[in-house]
Write a protein that holds these residues in place. Structure first.
Motif, PDB file in Angstrom:
ATOM      1  N   VAL A 151       0.833  -1.203   0.000  1.00 38.43           N
ATOM      2  CA  VAL A 151       0.000   0.000   0.000  1.00 38.43           C
ATOM      3  C   VAL A 151       0.868   1.253   0.000  1.00 38.43           C
ATOM      4  O   VAL A 151       0.619   2.204  -0.745  1.00 38.43           O
ATOM      5  CB  VAL A 151      -0.946  -0.003   1.218  1.00 38.43           C
ATOM      6  N   LEU A 152       1.930   1.255   0.839  1.00 34.10           N
ATOM      7  CA  LEU A 152       2.816   2.422   0.904  1.00 34.10           C
ATOM      8  C   LEU A 152       3.535   2.648  -0.420  1.00 34.10           C
ATOM      9  O   LEU A 152       3.682   3.786  -0.882  1.00 34.10           O
ATOM     10  CB  LEU A 152       3.833   2.242   2.034  1.00 34.10           C
ATOM     11  N   LYS A 153       3.989   1.572  -1.042  1.00 42.36           N
ATOM     12  CA  LYS A 153       4.668   1.700  -2.332  1.00 42.36           C
ATOM     13  C   LYS A 153       3.697   2.198  -3.401  1.00 42.36           C
ATOM     14  O   LYS A 153       4.073   2.997  -4.259  1.00 42.36           O
ATOM     15  CB  LYS A 153       5.271   0.357  -2.747  1.00 42.36           C
ATOM     16  N   GLY A 154       2.446   1.727  -3.329  1.00 39.37           N
ATOM     17  CA  GLY A 154       1.450   2.172  -4.288  1.00 39.37           C
ATOM     18  C   GLY A 154       1.156   3.657  -4.153  1.00 39.37           C
ATOM     19  O   GLY A 154       1.027   4.365  -5.152  1.00 39.37           O
ATOM     20  N   ARG A 155       1.081   4.133  -2.908  1.00 29.78           N
ATOM     21  CA  ARG A 155       0.825   5.552  -2.683  1.00 29.78           C
ATOM     22  C   ARG A 155       1.972   6.407  -3.216  1.00 29.78           C
ATOM     23  O   ARG A 155       1.759   7.461  -3.816  1.00 29.78           O
ATOM     24  CB  ARG A 155       0.638   5.823  -1.188  1.00 29.78           C
ATOM     25  N   ALA A 156       3.214   5.947  -2.970  1.00 26.97           N
ATOM     26  CA  ALA A 156       4.382   6.691  -3.445  1.00 26.97           C
ATOM     27  C   ALA A 156       4.401   6.738  -4.967  1.00 26.97           C
ATOM     28  O   ALA A 156       4.735   7.752  -5.570  1.00 26.97           O
ATOM     29  CB  ALA A 156       5.665   6.046  -2.920  1.00 26.97           C
TER      30      ALA A 156
END
Length: 204
Positions: free
Chosen positions: A149-154
């Motif tokens: 999720v964090l990588k997707g947001r970035a």
């Protein structure tokens, strides 16, 4: 042959405990979380449990599957409390391998019951491994989901990772210091090639 298996059974306990202790003692305060590695750890934990159960050829406790589910819920809950930090497209977490100690303890308990050194039955020892395996699976899967999720947001925010010229560490495009070697990063504008010194520039 039975004697050989007996010796291997006894030696495996201290070897597993020492290996896990060394792994835990060398943990840094923060480590890079890789999605593929987290999924592999979850798969290995499950595979080892079923392989061990097959080798022992023991009757499964009726509580085993419930313990597996309970462990997964507990591990997932713990994973939600792990501090995660993103740097560009990389995600870092703190101390995520402690569950290996729990797995080693339950393996040792199961192995001792299999060797007849404890009054508890083999199925009881295996049931404890089901819980520890559930913890490992739940923790790794939830961490995998969180870091994804964090990588997707970035990625959606357009955060482009650029490598440090000194050490190669990927950094946020807005960073001024490298997160790896802490040297100043070259501004993006400075990366635009300029004509070599001494060459004449034709203005047409």
């Amino acid at each position: 042959m039975d004697l050989v298996f007996l010796i291997i059974g006894w030696l495996s306990i201290p070897l597993v405990l020492v290996a896990v202790f060394m792994m835990i003692s060398t943990l840094k305060s923060e480590q890079l979380l890789r999605g593929g590695q987290l999924l592999v750890l979850a798969a290995i934990s499950t595979g080892l449990l079923f392989a061990y159960e097959w080798v022992l050829d023991a009757e499964r406790s009726p509580w085993s599957l419930w313990l597996l589910i309970g462990g997964a819920v507990a591990g997932g809950r713990v994973a939600t409390t792990v501090d995660l930090r993103s740097s560009g497209l990389d995600v870092y977490g703190t101390h995520t391998y402690w569950y290996m100690g729990l797995w080693a303890a339950t393996y040792s308990f199961a192995q001792l019951t299999a060797l007849g050194a404890l009054p508890a039955g083999i199925s009881t020892g295996l049931a404890s491994m089901y819980f520890a395996t559930g913890v490992a699976v739940g923790l790794n899967l939830v961490l995998w989901n969180r870091q994804s999720v964090l990588k997707g947001r970035a990625s959606k925010a357009g955060t482009a990772a650029r490598a440090c010229a000194a050490c190669g560490t990927p950094n946020d495009s807005t960073a001024t210091l490298c997160s790896g070697c802490h040297l100043h990063l070259v501004p993006t504008q400075a990366l635009i090639a300029s004509p070599p010194v001494g060459e004449e520039i034709s203005l047409g």
